[in-house]
Design a protein around this motif. Structure first.
Motif, short mmCIF file in Angstrom:
data_model
loop_
_atom_site.label_atom_id
_atom_site.label_comp_id
_atom_site.label_asym_id
_atom_site.label_seq_id
_atom_site.Cartn_x
_atom_site.Cartn_y
_atom_site.Cartn_z
N LEU A 1 44.80 73.45 74.49
CA LEU A 1 44.74 74.77 73.87
C LEU A 1 43.37 74.95 73.21
N LEU B 1 52.27 79.62 70.28
CA LEU B 1 52.27 78.20 69.91
C LEU B 1 53.61 77.52 70.11
N PHE C 1 47.25 83.13 69.31
CA PHE C 1 47.56 81.70 69.28
C PHE C 1 48.90 81.43 68.63
N VAL D 1 44.37 67.91 66.65
CA VAL D 1 43.37 68.97 66.52
C VAL D 1 41.96 68.39 66.58
N LEU E 1 50.49 67.80 68.02
CA LEU E 1 49.40 68.73 68.33
C LEU E 1 48.10 68.23 67.68
N LEU F 1 44.70 70.62 70.66
CA LEU F 1 44.14 71.90 70.24
C LEU F 1 42.66 71.74 69.91
N LEU G 1 39.75 73.64 68.20
CA LEU G 1 39.78 74.70 67.19
C LEU G 1 38.37 74.96 66.64
#
Length: 222
Positions: free
Chosen positions: A10, A46, A42, A88, A86, A58, A60
């Motif tokens: 993502l 999600l 988003f 990041v 998830l 993810l 970001l």
């Protein structure tokens, strides 16, 4: 990546060109990417990703016009999203390195300075996906254990928790006002249904489950 059946990268970044370039880069190495230009888009998509059976990562952007990457990161944590489910990875400019480093200390998987079109980022994303995949496997194992516990009778559950606390059969018999023989039968049933061999192994299992499910859900005792 062999152990992961499905993956999904993502990306939340307001830069259209960057999203397009990143999508191309990751899909050339068989890593599907879903890009989002705004937090609202988003946020709306999600849960579908989190509730899927795909390992996730993810990417970001730290700086966005409406809601910063750091604010999104804090929102994820406040909302109860697991950073193991998830992971990041922040995308940052040179001036934001110190902020990105601090975010890693607070649970982010990593950060990369833009431009990020290189093999190092791809490898790090694969590692993040591996972590997410391991989380899913562990979740499935715990689900199987909890289903076994659901098959115990209420009395077997009581005995299970007392055994896990290290209490002797005669003490359990006294606590529950039942015979020693009845305790022995229930204890044997618990060990057989849960496929454990000792009180120590049982205690370890319940400790792991409590992190995910809570003893209240499992025992109905406390």
């Amino acid at each position: 990546m062999e152990s992961i059946k499905k993956v999904q990268v993502l990306l939340l970044d307001d830069d259209d060109d960057l999203r397009e370039g990143m999508k191309w880069m990751f899909e050339t190495v068989d890593l599907p990417m879903q890009g989002y230009a705004t937090f609202d888009a988003f946020k709306n998509g999600l849960d579908e990703h989190v509730n899927s059976d795909a390992a996730l990562c993810l990417l970001l952007d730290l700086r966005m016009p409406d809601m910063s990457g750091l604010e999104v990161f804090e929102w994820l944590k406040r909302s109860g999203y697991s950073l193991d489910r998830l992971p990041v990875i922040f995308l940052t400019g040179h001036g934001d390195i110190s902020t990105a480093v601090e975010s890693v200390k607070n649970g982010a998987f990593d950060f990369y300075e833009k431009p990020t079109t290189d093999q190092r980022l791809i490898e790090r994303v694969k590692q993040a996906l591996q972590k997410s995949g391991e989380y899913l496997v562990n979740l499935e194992v715990l689900k199987q254990w909890s289903e076994r516990i659901d098959r115990l009778s209420p009395r077997e559950r009581e005995v299970m928790f007392l055994v896990a606390k290290g209490k002797l059969n005669k003490v359990i018999a006294s606590d529950l006002d039942i015979s020693m023989r009845t305790v022995e039968v229930h204890r044997a049933n618990v060990f057989d249904k849960l496929k454990v061999r000792s009180a120590a192994e049982l205690a370890t299992l319940l400790s792991r489950l409590s992190d995910r499910l809570g003893f209240d859900q499992l025992a109905g005792l406390e």
